[in-house]
Write a protein that holds these residues in place. Structure first.
Motif, PDB file in Angstrom:
ATOM      1  N   UNK A  22     -12.280  -9.728   1.391  1.00 42.35           N
ATOM      2  CA  UNK A  22     -12.685  -8.666   1.045  1.00 42.35           C
ATOM      3  C   UNK A  22     -12.594  -7.542   2.483  1.00 42.35           C
ATOM      4  N   UNK A  23     -13.169  -8.230   3.496  1.00 40.82           N
ATOM      5  CA  UNK A  23     -12.684  -7.074   4.710  1.00 40.82           C
ATOM      6  C   UNK A  23     -11.344  -6.870   4.948  1.00 40.82           C
ATOM      7  N   UNK A  24     -10.566  -7.785   4.871  1.00 43.48           N
ATOM      8  CA  UNK A  24      -8.981  -7.247   5.120  1.00 43.48           C
ATOM      9  C   UNK A  24      -8.746  -6.276   4.154  1.00 43.48           C
ATOM     10  N   UNK A  25      -9.158  -6.400   2.806  1.00 40.88           N
ATOM     11  CA  UNK A  25      -8.825  -5.264   1.625  1.00 40.88           C
ATOM     12  C   UNK A  25      -9.413  -3.998   2.018  1.00 40.88           C
ATOM     13  N   UNK A  26     -10.515  -3.961   2.511  1.00 38.19           N
ATOM     14  CA  UNK A  26     -11.023  -2.647   2.876  1.00 38.19           C
ATOM     15  C   UNK A  26     -10.564  -2.045   3.993  1.00 38.19           C
ATOM     16  N   UNK A  27     -10.060  -2.801   4.884  1.00 42.44           N
ATOM     17  CA  UNK A  27      -9.249  -2.319   5.971  1.00 42.44           C
ATOM     18  C   UNK A  27      -8.191  -1.567   5.716  1.00 42.44           C
ATOM     19  N   UNK A  28      -7.358  -2.270   4.599  1.00 37.42           N
ATOM     20  CA  UNK A  28      -6.114  -1.705   4.160  1.00 37.42           C
ATOM     21  C   UNK A  28      -6.395  -0.477   3.401  1.00 37.42           C
ATOM     22  N   UNK A  29      -7.664  -0.371   2.494  1.00 40.15           N
ATOM     23  CA  UNK A  29      -7.900   0.643   2.000  1.00 40.15           C
ATOM     24  C   UNK A  29      -7.989   1.884   2.846  1.00 40.15           C
ATOM     25  N   UNK A  30      -8.830   1.571   3.882  1.00 39.43           N
ATOM     26  CA  UNK A  30      -9.174   2.813   4.837  1.00 39.43           C
ATOM     27  C   UNK A  30      -7.672   2.986   5.379  1.00 39.43           C
ATOM     28  N   UNK A  31      -6.972   2.046   5.749  1.00 42.67           N
ATOM     29  CA  UNK A  31      -5.690   2.390   6.204  1.00 42.67           C
ATOM     30  C   UNK A  31      -4.639   3.744   5.424  1.00 42.67           C
ATOM     31  N   UNK A  32      -4.917   3.070   4.096  1.00 38.41           N
ATOM     32  CA  UNK A  32      -4.020   3.936   3.162  1.00 38.41           C
ATOM     33  C   UNK A  32      -4.550   5.344   3.384  1.00 38.41           C
ATOM     34  N   UNK A  33      -6.103   5.580   3.396  1.00 39.27           N
ATOM     35  CA  UNK A  33      -6.750   6.830   3.503  1.00 39.27           C
ATOM     36  C   UNK A  33      -6.074   7.592   4.483  1.00 39.27           C
ATOM     37  N   UNK A  34      -6.300   7.066   5.747  1.00 39.63           N
ATOM     38  CA  UNK A  34      -5.939   7.649   7.178  1.00 39.63           C
ATOM     39  C   UNK A  34      -4.348   7.811   7.151  1.00 39.63           C
ATOM     40  N   UNK A  35      -3.589   6.887   6.263  1.00 49.50           N
ATOM     41  CA  UNK A  35      -2.168   7.133   6.460  1.00 49.50           C
ATOM     42  C   UNK A  35      -1.710   8.540   5.630  1.00 49.50           C
ATOM     43  N   UNK A  36      -2.442   8.550   4.208  1.00 51.13           N
ATOM     44  CA  UNK A  36      -2.402   9.806   3.321  1.00 51.13           C
ATOM     45  C   UNK A  36      -3.060  10.911   4.227  1.00 51.13           C
ATOM     46  N   UNK A  37      -4.003  10.902   4.769  1.00 53.78           N
ATOM     47  CA  UNK A  37      -4.439  12.181   5.800  1.00 53.78           C
ATOM     48  C   UNK A  37      -3.521  12.655   6.480  1.00 53.78           C
ATOM     49  N   UNK A  38      -2.814  11.656   7.496  1.00 52.96           N
ATOM     50  CA  UNK A  38      -1.852  11.951   8.302  1.00 52.96           C
ATOM     51  C   UNK A  38      -0.885  12.678   7.797  1.00 52.96           C
ATOM     52  N   UNK A  39      -0.301  12.110   6.704  1.00 54.58           N
ATOM     53  CA  UNK A  39       0.794  12.651   5.830  1.00 54.58           C
ATOM     54  C   UNK A  39       0.871  14.068   5.314  1.00 54.58           C
ATOM     55  N   UNK A  40      -0.649  14.248   5.255  1.00 53.27           N
ATOM     56  CA  UNK A  40      -1.030  15.645   4.501  1.00 53.27           C
ATOM     57  C   UNK A  40      -1.142  15.533   2.977  1.00 53.27           C
ATOM     58  N   UNK A  41      -1.558  14.364   2.580  1.00 56.64           N
ATOM     59  CA  UNK A  41      -1.702  13.988   1.279  1.00 56.64           C
ATOM     60  C   UNK A  41      -3.102  13.825   1.005  1.00 56.64           C
ATOM     61  N   UNK A  42      -3.924  14.435  -0.321  1.00 57.92           N
ATOM     62  CA  UNK A  42      -5.285  14.094  -0.294  1.00 57.92           C
ATOM     63  C   UNK A  42      -5.423  12.886  -0.940  1.00 57.92           C
ATOM     64  N   UNK A  43      -4.629  12.305  -1.766  1.00 61.95           N
ATOM     65  CA  UNK A  43      -4.853  10.886  -2.541  1.00 61.95           C
ATOM     66  C   UNK A  43      -4.321   9.976  -1.948  1.00 61.95           C
ATOM     67  N   UNK A  44      -4.736   8.667  -1.660  1.00 56.30           N
ATOM     68  CA  UNK A  44      -4.137   7.487  -1.202  1.00 56.30           C
ATOM     69  C   UNK A  44      -3.015   6.978  -2.358  1.00 56.30           C
ATOM     70  N   UNK A  45      -2.044   6.546  -1.930  1.00 57.60           N
ATOM     71  CA  UNK A  45      -0.849   5.791  -2.709  1.00 57.60           C
ATOM     72  C   UNK A  45      -1.492   4.752  -3.293  1.00 57.60           C
ATOM     73  N   UNK A  46      -1.018   4.625  -4.732  1.00 56.20           N
ATOM     74  CA  UNK A  46      -1.729   3.812  -5.678  1.00 56.20           C
ATOM     75  C   UNK A  46      -0.412   3.023  -6.514  1.00 56.20           C
ATOM     76  N   UNK A  47      -0.370   1.815  -6.715  1.00 56.84           N
ATOM     77  CA  UNK A  47       0.350   1.261  -7.669  1.00 56.84           C
ATOM     78  C   UNK A  47      -0.222   1.180  -9.098  1.00 56.84           C
ATOM     79  N   UNK A  48      -1.392   1.653  -9.235  1.00 56.71           N
ATOM     80  CA  UNK A  48      -2.084   1.387 -10.389  1.00 56.71           C
ATOM     81  C   UNK A  48      -1.188   2.433 -11.600  1.00 56.71           C
ATOM     82  N   UNK A  49      -1.214   2.080 -13.056  1.00 52.55           N
ATOM     83  CA  UNK A  49      -0.930   2.824 -13.984  1.00 52.55           C
ATOM     84  C   UNK A  49      -1.540   3.929 -14.353  1.00 52.55           C
TER      85      UNK A  49
END
Length: 181
Positions: A71-98
């Protein structure tokens, strides 16, 4: 990488992997929605045990510890996605979900990325895993009352996120979410 046969007091990481690896992978898939990231988390969790077996202090069962570590590692990855999206100028985190669940998944990922670690854990255990307050208390090593308090704080965060004009709400400018107390 596999640990050799255990000496008295040492972890048998290979045995743990065989017994619990599929649970770790399933947990990561449920939280991340990405097969590739889930497999990475599986490897990271068990590699960390090989490199630092002392981190499992045997205060809980190996399954409980692996569940929490995943759970901790997954939460870290979710936060990393958010930070990466913010740094790249996108408001939404990338998602593989349909598409049908995409909006809910983005909202949940956004909330989890904003929450402090303890609140995010409680939210996942309660809302995703459907664990009882007693089960959550055992996993997190706290009282049931504390779990109730954490979940009440999570609810206030979610309500603040959904409020009209809140950062990330439709038509609102993207800004950091103000943390409710």
């Amino acid at each position: 990488m596999v640990a050799s046969a255990p000496v008295h007091g040492e972890l048998d990481v290979e045995r743990l992997y065989r017994a619990h690896g599929h649970h770790v992978l399933r947990r990561a898939r449920a939280l991340l929605g990405s097969e590739e990231e889930s497999r990475d988390v599986l490897q990271e969790v068990f590699l960390s045990l090989v490199q630092s077996p002392g981190q499992f202090e045997q205060r809980s069962s190996p399954a409980t510890w692996l569940y929490s570590a995943t759970t901790h590692r997954c939460l870290n990855r979710i936060r990393d996605r958010k930070n990466r999206a913010r740094l790249l100028g996108s408001g939404a985190p990338p998602s593989d979900v349909g598409a049908p669940r995409a909006e809910q998944t983005v909202q949940a990922a956004r909330l989890l990325a904003e929450l402090p670690d303890e609140l995010a854990q409680a939210a996942i255990y309660h809302y995703i895993d459907e664990s009882t307050h007693e089960e959550i208390a055992a996993i997190m090593g706290c009282s049931r009352r504390h779990v109730g308090d954490l979940l009440a704080r999570v609810k206030r965060w979610a309500e603040a996120l959904e409020a009209p004009g809140a950062p990330g709400a439709p038509g609102a400018p993207e800004a950091p979410l103000k943390r409710p107390v």
